[in-house]
Structures are given as structure tokens and as C-alpha cells.
Design an enzyme around this catalytic site. Structure first.
Site, PDB file in Angstrom:
ATOM      1  N   GLU A  96     -14.220 -56.833 -26.591  1.00  0.00           N
ATOM      2  CA  GLU A  96     -14.674 -57.529 -27.787  1.00  0.00           C
ATOM      3  C   GLU A  96     -15.849 -56.772 -28.403  1.00  0.00           C
ATOM      4  OE1 GLU A  96     -16.776 -61.927 -28.566  1.00  0.00           O
ATOM      5  OE2 GLU A  96     -16.197 -61.314 -26.564  1.00  0.00           O
ATOM      6  N   ASP A 195     -27.373 -54.172 -13.026  1.00  0.00           N
ATOM      7  CA  ASP A 195     -27.932 -52.993 -13.709  1.00  0.00           C
ATOM      8  C   ASP A 195     -28.677 -53.463 -14.956  1.00  0.00           C
ATOM      9  OD1 ASP A 195     -28.509 -50.372 -14.336  1.00  0.00           O
ATOM     10  OD2 ASP A 195     -26.470 -49.823 -14.916  1.00  0.00           O
TER      11      ASP A 195
HETATM   12  P1  ADP Z   1     -22.582 -46.749 -21.260  1.00  0.00           P
HETATM   13  O1  ADP Z   1     -21.485 -47.267 -20.386  1.00  0.00           O
HETATM   14  O2  ADP Z   1     -22.305 -45.361 -21.743  1.00  0.00           O
HETATM   15  O3  ADP Z   1     -23.964 -46.898 -20.653  1.00  0.00           O
HETATM   16  P2  ADP Z   1     -23.126 -49.118 -22.864  1.00  0.00           P
HETATM   17  O4  ADP Z   1     -22.277 -50.163 -22.242  1.00  0.00           O
HETATM   18  O5  ADP Z   1     -24.582 -49.165 -22.509  1.00  0.00           O
HETATM   19  O6  ADP Z   1     -22.546 -47.651 -22.600  1.00  0.00           O
HETATM   20  O7  ADP Z   1     -22.946 -49.229 -24.445  1.00  0.00           O
HETATM   21  C1  ADP Z   1     -23.589 -48.334 -25.355  1.00  0.00           C
HETATM   22  C2  ADP Z   1     -24.213 -49.078 -26.521  1.00  0.00           C
HETATM   23  O8  ADP Z   1     -23.200 -49.747 -27.254  1.00  0.00           O
HETATM   24  C3  ADP Z   1     -25.144 -50.195 -26.057  1.00  0.00           C
HETATM   25  O9  ADP Z   1     -26.463 -49.749 -25.967  1.00  0.00           O
HETATM   26  C4  ADP Z   1     -24.988 -51.260 -27.131  1.00  0.00           C
HETATM   27  O10 ADP Z   1     -25.919 -51.053 -28.178  1.00  0.00           O
HETATM   28  C5  ADP Z   1     -23.599 -51.045 -27.679  1.00  0.00           C
HETATM   29  N1  ADP Z   1     -22.618 -52.025 -27.169  1.00  0.00           N
HETATM   30  C6  ADP Z   1     -22.257 -52.221 -25.862  1.00  0.00           C
HETATM   31  N2  ADP Z   1     -21.305 -53.144 -25.759  1.00  0.00           N
HETATM   32  C7  ADP Z   1     -21.025 -53.551 -27.012  1.00  0.00           C
HETATM   33  C8  ADP Z   1     -20.096 -54.509 -27.591  1.00  0.00           C
HETATM   34  N3  ADP Z   1     -19.248 -55.188 -26.807  1.00  0.00           N
HETATM   35  N4  ADP Z   1     -20.092 -54.673 -28.917  1.00  0.00           N
HETATM   36  C9  ADP Z   1     -20.935 -53.957 -29.708  1.00  0.00           C
HETATM   37  N5  ADP Z   1     -21.811 -53.042 -29.244  1.00  0.00           N
HETATM   38  C10 ADP Z   1     -21.867 -52.846 -27.925  1.00  0.00           C
END
Ligand code: ADP
Length: 292
Positions: A96, A195
């Protein structure tokens, strides 16, 4: 950017939702440490997609399982995982898409509620990853054993394999005495994000706290709180709300170092550099607390 890859991902999304979907636009989202992340759009639908090399699919399966588990706790909003697989040499995870940028002070209370979801043992039914490092979740009845073997012991052994022999020696001394930090404290196996640094939570545009990118397992709730203090910290109102709902017990400040040492060792093993000095200082400070 392979067009074929987005077609495979789009048809997997269509199959999962039962609605026609084609990628009409895709934008990179910055902020992650490990994966390439995208907002994709088409047919009036929006999704958040993570990409990595195809051999890392297990990392995405573990993340999807963790998000599902946290959603079941019904305490804090998490992005709903939709589908995952491999396409043109990439592993992908689709979830999502949540627009971020609102205000809320509910996270502390909601995290306290999540931590009230408990299990009879420490660990989880499957291993997962902390960053890109494997995180071992073998179930144990005893928290001290769990922290010794599957958290500090695992990372200290990785550090030894990288040649950090002095750190390994001092780390082993500390690990043998971990029980001393629990003489007056018996943690419960609480459902953890695992985390929870400031890059892994946000407030949605409609004012809901959202957590993502978890490394889920059942363990001492203090480990989640400790990690919020590690890189930058969370707003004061988060700690006030958490403490008001579920006060932390005496000795937390010392155990915080014991818990954050795991993440600093992981950063040392992933990135090297100044994390060596930080890990050594943390071990020295913990060793100085021991009674013989
Ligand atoms: P990684 O696995 O590379 O650490 P993240 O899960 O931290 O990546 O996601 C990277 C960035 O994307 C996050 O810092 C956040 O700002 C954005 N993000 C993460 N999940 C979502 C989501 N479901 N919808 C919109 N933006 C998201």
C-alpha cells in the site's frame, strides 16, 4: 529501467487485487538504506514498491510477514503488503502507498498497545533481516539466552569473521555476564517492530502514525524504545505518552546500552568505520557495570 519488469509487477498486482492495473508513472522515493523504492501509479491506483537483486527475495518475504503480523496486532498503522516475487533479475515487494506529511501524537500510546501483544516464548516462527544482515529468531524460553546467543553473540561472531578480534574478546566477556543486567527485571515477550529508528516511522497525511520496514520478533519492549533513542531520537511527546501508558522499569538506562549495542555491532558489520570505536565504548561502559 526495464519495461518488462514493471509489466510483470503490474500483472501480479492486477491478479492480487482483481482490478486492471498498468504502471503509468513511477517515481523514485528517497530515504531507504537498502533497497530502491518507488511510488507507482496507474488506473487511479497507487502502490509503494521496493526492488533489490533477485537473490534477496527472502528479505521481502520476511518483511511482508512482519508487516502482516504488526497489522494483526491492530495497534499502529502499517502499509498492507500486496504481493512479492521476482521480475527480470529483481526481487520486488509491493505494498500500500501511504502519503506522508501529517501531525499526530498517538505513536507512544499505540506502541505501548502493540507491546501488549505477547507470546509464550522469545523469538519468532521465522528468521528475518536487520538491514541486510540475517536476524536469527530461534524461539527460546529465556530472554538472557536469546540475547546472548541470537543477538549479541551472532553479531560478535560476524565481527570476529571480519577481523575485529579485540572487540570479539571483550564482547565475549560481556556476553557471558549478560544475566547480571536482569537480576531485578523479567521482560515479557512483546511484539516488537525490531528496527524502530526515526527513518522507519512517519505520520500519514490523514494524521495516523505509520511504522514500516520492520524486523519483527517477540522480545523485551525496552529494545524498541532503546532503538528510538539511538539515531536522533523521537519527539518528547512520544516518550511521555509511552511512559504514561506503560512505564519503563528501573535499570532501563543501562539495558538501553546493552540493547543498542546489537544495532551498533550490526552497523559495524555492515559499514565498518567509526562504529568500531562506538561499539568498543559501549562494551567498556557495560563491563564497568559488572560485579564480580
Ligand atoms: P529500505 O528498505 O530501503 O530501508 P524503507 O522501507 O525505509 O526502505 O522506505 C524508504 C522510504 O520510503 C521511507 O523513508 C519512507 O519515506 C518511504 N516509504 C516507506 N514505505 C512507504 C509506503 N508504504 N508508502 C509511502 N512511502 C513509503
Amino acid at each position: 529501467m526495464s519495461h518488462q519488469k514493471w509489466q510483470t509487477i503490474a500483472s501480479h498486482i492486477s491478479k492480487t487485487t482483481g482490478q486492471a492495473f498498468q504502471v503509468q508513472s513511477e517515481h523514485t522515493i528517497a530515504g531507504g538504506c537498502i533497497n530502491s523504492t518507488y511510488h507507482i501509479e496507474g488506473n487511479g491506483q497507487n502502490y509503494f514498491v521496493k526492488l533489490n537483486n533477485s537473490e534477496n527475495l527472502d528479505m521481502f518475504e520476511a518483511e511482508a510477514a512482519g508487516l502482516t503480523k504488526l497489522a494483526q496486532a491492530d495497534a499502529i498503522k502499517v502499509p498492507e503488503p500486496l504481493c512479492w516475487g521476482t521480475a527480470s533479475g529483481h526481487a520486488y515487494l509491493v505494498m500500500e502507498y501511504i502519503p506522508f506529511g501529517g501531525e499526530s501524537s498517538d505513536l507512544g500510546q499505540q506502541l505501548a498497545a502493540q507491546h501488549q501483544t505477547t507470546y509464550p516464548q522469545f523469538g519468532w516462527y521465522r528468521d528475518n533481516y536487520i538491514g541486510s544482515t540475517p536476524q536469527i529468531n530461534t524461539l527460546e524460553n529465556d530472554w538472557v539466552t536469546f540475547w546472548q546467543k541470537h543477538r549479541l553473540g551472532f553479531q560478535i561472531n560476524l565481527a570476529a569473521q571480519q577481523g575485529y578480534t579485540r572487540l570479539h574478546r571483550k564482547g565475549q566477556r560481556l556476553i557471558a555476564e549478560v544475566g547480571q543486567f536482569f537480576s531485578n527485571y523479567q521482560p515479557q515477550p512483546s511484539l516488537l517492530h525490531g528496527d524502530l529508528w526515526s527513518g522507519n516511522y512517519a505520520i500519514s497525511k490523514n494524521g495516523q502514525p505509520v511504522i514500516y520496514d520492520p524486523a519483527v520478533y517477540y522480545g523485551d519492549r525496552e529494545t524498541d524504545i532503546a532503538m528510538t533513542e539511538l539515531f536522533g531520537g523521537f519527539p518528547k511527546r512520544f516518550y511521555d505518552a509511552y511512559q504514561e501508558t506503560s512505564p519503563l522499569e528501573q535499570g532501563y538506562t543501562t539495558r538501553k546500552t546493552l540493547y543498542n549495542l546489537y544495532h551498533i555491532l550490526n552497523h559495524l558489520n555492515l559499514f565498518g568505520g567509526s562504529y568500531l570505536r562506538q561499539a568498543e565504548n559501549m562494551i567498556a561502559s557495560l563491563l564497568s557495570e559488572l560485579r564480580y
